[in-house]
Design a protein around this motif. Structure first.
Motif, PDB file in Angstrom:
ATOM      1  N   GLU A 175       0.484  -1.438   0.309  1.00 32.31           N
ATOM      2  CA  GLU A 175       0.287  -0.056   0.375  1.00 32.31           C
ATOM      3  C   GLU A 175       0.920   1.272  -0.156  1.00 32.31           C
ATOM      4  O   GLU A 175       0.341   1.922  -0.349  1.00 32.31           O
ATOM      5  CB  GLU A 175      -0.678  -0.113   1.437  1.00 32.31           C
ATOM      6  CG  GLU A 175      -1.593  -0.733   1.418  1.00 32.31           C
ATOM      7  CD  GLU A 175      -2.601  -0.689   2.346  1.00 32.31           C
ATOM      8  OE1 GLU A 175      -2.768  -0.479   3.129  1.00 32.31           O
ATOM      9  OE2 GLU A 175      -4.172  -1.357   2.223  1.00 32.31           O
ATOM     10  N   ALA A 176       2.233   1.413   0.881  1.00 34.12           N
ATOM     11  CA  ALA A 176       2.578   2.734   0.740  1.00 34.12           C
ATOM     12  C   ALA A 176       3.807   3.112  -0.587  1.00 34.12           C
ATOM     13  O   ALA A 176       3.751   3.513  -1.287  1.00 34.12           O
ATOM     14  CB  ALA A 176       3.783   2.107   1.752  1.00 34.12           C
ATOM     15  N   ALA A 177       3.595   1.519  -1.457  1.00 35.52           N
ATOM     16  CA  ALA A 177       4.731   1.970  -2.439  1.00 35.52           C
ATOM     17  C   ALA A 177       3.491   2.100  -3.929  1.00 35.52           C
ATOM     18  O   ALA A 177       3.793   3.335  -3.994  1.00 35.52           O
ATOM     19  CB  ALA A 177       4.303   0.481  -2.694  1.00 35.52           C
ATOM     20  N   VAL A 178       2.988   1.703  -3.296  1.00 34.06           N
ATOM     21  CA  VAL A 178       0.855   2.521  -4.669  1.00 34.06           C
ATOM     22  C   VAL A 178       0.954   4.219  -3.908  1.00 34.06           C
ATOM     23  O   VAL A 178       0.947   4.833  -4.942  1.00 34.06           O
ATOM     24  CB  VAL A 178      -0.132   1.680  -4.159  1.00 34.06           C
ATOM     25  CG1 VAL A 178      -1.272   1.987  -5.500  1.00 34.06           C
ATOM     26  CG2 VAL A 178       0.159   0.380  -4.955  1.00 34.06           C
ATOM     27  N   ARG A 179       1.105   4.437  -2.912  1.00 33.55           N
ATOM     28  CA  ARG A 179       0.805   5.609  -2.174  1.00 33.55           C
ATOM     29  C   ARG A 179       1.750   6.621  -2.916  1.00 33.55           C
ATOM     30  O   ARG A 179       1.530   7.808  -3.222  1.00 33.55           O
ATOM     31  CB  ARG A 179       0.750   6.000  -0.854  1.00 33.55           C
ATOM     32  CG  ARG A 179      -0.029   6.423  -0.087  1.00 33.55           C
ATOM     33  CD  ARG A 179       0.756   6.996   1.118  1.00 33.55           C
ATOM     34  NE  ARG A 179       2.136   6.462   1.289  1.00 33.55           N
ATOM     35  CZ  ARG A 179       2.940   5.960   2.697  1.00 33.55           C
ATOM     36  NH1 ARG A 179       1.690   5.775   3.658  1.00 33.55           N
ATOM     37  NH2 ARG A 179       4.045   5.569   2.447  1.00 33.55           N
ATOM     38  N   ASP A 180       2.963   5.867  -2.422  1.00 34.58           N
ATOM     39  CA  ASP A 180       4.269   6.472  -2.933  1.00 34.58           C
ATOM     40  C   ASP A 180       4.048   7.009  -4.848  1.00 34.58           C
ATOM     41  O   ASP A 180       4.792   8.238  -4.790  1.00 34.58           O
ATOM     42  CB  ASP A 180       5.701   6.337  -2.111  1.00 34.58           C
ATOM     43  CG  ASP A 180       6.064   6.021  -0.625  1.00 34.58           C
ATOM     44  OD1 ASP A 180       4.768   6.508  -0.048  1.00 34.58           O
ATOM     45  OD2 ASP A 180       6.420   6.095  -0.367  1.00 34.58           O
ATOM     46  N   ALA A 181       3.925   5.827  -5.520  1.00 38.32           N
ATOM     47  CA  ALA A 181       3.645   6.112  -6.581  1.00 38.32           C
ATOM     48  C   ALA A 181       3.184   7.297  -6.555  1.00 38.32           C
ATOM     49  O   ALA A 181       3.283   8.336  -7.995  1.00 38.32           O
ATOM     50  CB  ALA A 181       3.773   5.292  -7.355  1.00 38.32           C
ATOM     51  N   ILE A 182       1.996   7.246  -6.520  1.00 38.74           N
ATOM     52  CA  ILE A 182       1.202   8.352  -7.024  1.00 38.74           C
ATOM     53  C   ILE A 182       1.521   9.575  -6.723  1.00 38.74           C
ATOM     54  O   ILE A 182       0.637  10.746  -7.783  1.00 38.74           O
ATOM     55  CB  ILE A 182      -0.525   7.889  -6.372  1.00 38.74           C
ATOM     56  CG1 ILE A 182      -0.579   6.438  -7.452  1.00 38.74           C
ATOM     57  CG2 ILE A 182      -1.302   8.713  -6.928  1.00 38.74           C
ATOM     58  CD1 ILE A 182      -2.052   5.891  -6.988  1.00 38.74           C
ATOM     59  N   ILE A 183       1.978  10.044  -5.286  1.00 43.25           N
ATOM     60  CA  ILE A 183       2.299  11.566  -4.617  1.00 43.25           C
ATOM     61  C   ILE A 183       2.975  11.154  -6.168  1.00 43.25           C
ATOM     62  O   ILE A 183       3.152  13.228  -6.279  1.00 43.25           O
ATOM     63  CB  ILE A 183       1.838  10.982  -3.866  1.00 43.25           C
ATOM     64  CG1 ILE A 183       0.764  10.704  -2.382  1.00 43.25           C
ATOM     65  CG2 ILE A 183       2.646  11.844  -2.667  1.00 43.25           C
ATOM     66  CD1 ILE A 183       0.439  10.145  -1.412  1.00 43.25           C
ATOM     67  N   THR A 184       4.105  10.885  -5.872  1.00 42.90           N
ATOM     68  CA  THR A 184       5.297  11.187  -6.355  1.00 42.90           C
ATOM     69  C   THR A 184       5.118  11.549  -8.020  1.00 42.90           C
ATOM     70  O   THR A 184       5.584  12.922  -8.352  1.00 42.90           O
ATOM     71  CB  THR A 184       6.234  10.083  -6.880  1.00 42.90           C
ATOM     72  OG1 THR A 184       6.608   9.659  -4.652  1.00 42.90           O
ATOM     73  CG2 THR A 184       7.974  10.988  -7.137  1.00 42.90           C
ATOM     74  N   ALA A 185       3.756  11.095  -8.208  1.00 39.43           N
ATOM     75  CA  ALA A 185       4.074  11.558 -10.036  1.00 39.43           C
ATOM     76  C   ALA A 185       3.368  12.259  -9.903  1.00 39.43           C
ATOM     77  O   ALA A 185       3.665  13.598 -10.631  1.00 39.43           O
ATOM     78  CB  ALA A 185       2.878   9.914 -10.456  1.00 39.43           C
ATOM     79  N   ALA A 186       2.131  12.613  -9.197  1.00 38.21           N
ATOM     80  CA  ALA A 186       1.621  14.309  -8.726  1.00 38.21           C
ATOM     81  C   ALA A 186       2.303  15.277  -8.754  1.00 38.21           C
ATOM     82  O   ALA A 186       2.628  16.583  -9.334  1.00 38.21           O
ATOM     83  CB  ALA A 186       0.961  14.263  -7.799  1.00 38.21           C
ATOM     84  N   TYR A 187       3.790  15.388  -8.434  1.00 28.62           N
ATOM     85  CA  TYR A 187       5.126  16.267  -7.647  1.00 28.62           C
ATOM     86  C   TYR A 187       5.932  16.341  -9.144  1.00 28.62           C
ATOM     87  O   TYR A 187       6.496  16.878  -9.609  1.00 28.62           O
ATOM     88  CB  TYR A 187       5.794  15.958  -6.436  1.00 28.62           C
ATOM     89  CG  TYR A 187       5.442  15.767  -5.490  1.00 28.62           C
ATOM     90  CD1 TYR A 187       4.933  17.505  -5.002  1.00 28.62           C
ATOM     91  CD2 TYR A 187       5.065  14.923  -4.459  1.00 28.62           C
ATOM     92  CE1 TYR A 187       4.694  17.491  -3.608  1.00 28.62           C
ATOM     93  CE2 TYR A 187       5.133  15.274  -2.210  1.00 28.62           C
ATOM     94  CZ  TYR A 187       4.729  16.591  -2.615  1.00 28.62           C
ATOM     95  OH  TYR A 187       4.532  16.145  -1.369  1.00 28.62           O
ATOM     96  N   VAL A 188       6.439  15.045  -9.817  1.00 25.80           N
ATOM     97  CA  VAL A 188       6.968  15.116 -10.839  1.00 25.80           C
ATOM     98  C   VAL A 188       6.723  15.642 -12.170  1.00 25.80           C
ATOM     99  O   VAL A 188       6.488  15.779 -13.210  1.00 25.80           O
ATOM    100  CB  VAL A 188       7.494  13.543 -11.362  1.00 25.80           C
ATOM    101  CG1 VAL A 188       8.767  14.410  -9.440  1.00 25.80           C
ATOM    102  CG2 VAL A 188       7.167  12.838 -11.618  1.00 25.80           C
ATOM    103  N   GLY A 189       4.779  15.796 -11.955  1.00 26.85           N
ATOM    104  CA  GLY A 189       4.353  16.445 -13.308  1.00 26.85           C
ATOM    105  C   GLY A 189       4.009  14.967 -13.931  1.00 26.85           C
ATOM    106  O   GLY A 189       3.710  14.975 -15.261  1.00 26.85           O
ATOM    107  N   THR A 190       3.915  13.435 -13.916  1.00 23.45           N
ATOM    108  CA  THR A 190       3.503  12.281 -14.343  1.00 23.45           C
ATOM    109  C   THR A 190       1.982  11.519 -13.652  1.00 23.45           C
ATOM    110  O   THR A 190       1.658  10.849 -14.957  1.00 23.45           O
ATOM    111  CB  THR A 190       4.660  11.057 -14.742  1.00 23.45           C
ATOM    112  OG1 THR A 190       5.079  10.892 -13.187  1.00 23.45           O
ATOM    113  CG2 THR A 190       5.649  12.453 -14.896  1.00 23.45           C
ATOM    114  N   ASP A 191       1.423  12.865 -13.343  1.00 20.72           N
ATOM    115  CA  ASP A 191       0.206  12.496 -13.110  1.00 20.72           C
ATOM    116  C   ASP A 191      -0.723  11.630 -13.969  1.00 20.72           C
ATOM    117  O   ASP A 191      -0.994   9.833 -13.637  1.00 20.72           O
ATOM    118  CB  ASP A 191      -0.529  13.103 -11.792  1.00 20.72           C
ATOM    119  CG  ASP A 191      -0.442  14.506 -12.236  1.00 20.72           C
ATOM    120  OD1 ASP A 191       0.416  14.406 -13.276  1.00 20.72           O
ATOM    121  OD2 ASP A 191      -1.392  14.919 -11.696  1.00 20.72           O
TER     122      ASP A 191
END
Length: 229
Positions: free
Chosen positions: A170-186
């Motif tokens: 669950e942490a892996a999924v969460r971090d992937a989605i949030i980091t995508a938002a930060y770097v603009g690949t959401d």
């Protein structure tokens, strides 16, 4: 600050968590600033701060003491982060490491699901896939539905060790989605979930272990490619 598909409160909860785990601004048992002060510091509304704090309370990072304020818990990292992953500073590299771990684990997991899961468990996975897809199509936050999809797969393996790894998944999924938002690949991340979750669920409905494993591999591999783009 607001990004597509990601609730602002989720991003703020992540920032407060970083203040505790990485910046060491607040240590176990420390009192954190009140809603008004945090809202001013982070540039968001008090309502957003309140929602973020609720998330951190639910994850045993913060505790609210009536009449006294909000405090960091005595052991904020023990329940959901037994390996100390929250202390890692390079978030993008952390997510790439998460993806590598998932690339090893999750294609094999869906093979087990195709072979072992009950019909009801398959239906539950499909239900979470459709819920995620609907939220993405409506441009709404889909993080919780996405986590439920991957968690349902882990549970349906009927492998106790994989089930014990649920907090990490669950942490892996969460971090992937949030980091995508930060770097603009959401938006790429959402498109990946929309397409490949459907393929994974479809193959599982057919009990096609090879197809499900390949779809999961492509899902995670694309996550790596999108993040590095």
């Amino acid at each position: 600050m607001e990004k597509s598909f990601i609730p602002v409160s989720e991003i703020i909860a992540n920032q407060i968590s970083d203040m505790i785990f990485i910046e060491k601004k607040y240590r176990p048992m420390d009192k954190i600033p009140n809603e008004k002060m945090l809202a001013e510091e982070l540039g968001v509304s008090r309502t957003t701060i309140r929602e973020a704090v609720k998330m951190l309370v639910a994850n045993d990072v913060l505790t609210i003491q009536r009449g006294r304020g909000t405090f960091v818990t005595a052991n904020p990292d023990k329940r959901n982060d037994p390996f100390g992953i929250s202390y890692l500073k390079d978030k993008k590299n952390l997510v790439l490491n998460w993806f590598e771990m998932r690339l090893i684990l999750e294609p094999a997991s869906v093979r087990l699901v195709a072979e072992r899961a009950s019909d009801e468990e398959i239906k539950e996975i499909v239900r979470y896939e459709r819920e995620t897809a609907q939220l993405i199509k409506e441009g709404k936050p889909y993080l919780e539905a996405d986590k439920k999809f991957h968690s349902a797969i882990a549970k349906a393996t009927h492998n106790k060790v994989i089930e014990l790894m649920l907090p990490a998944i669950e942490a892996a999924v969460r971090d992937a989605i949030i980091t995508a938002a930060y770097v603009g690949t959401d938006k790429l991340s959402a498109e990946n979930a929309l397409v490949n979750h459907r393929l994974i669920a479809g193959f599982l409905e057919k009990r096609d272990a090879d197809g499900a494993a390949l779809a999961m591999y492509c899902h995670i591999k694309r996550g790596i490619t999108d993040l590095e783009s």
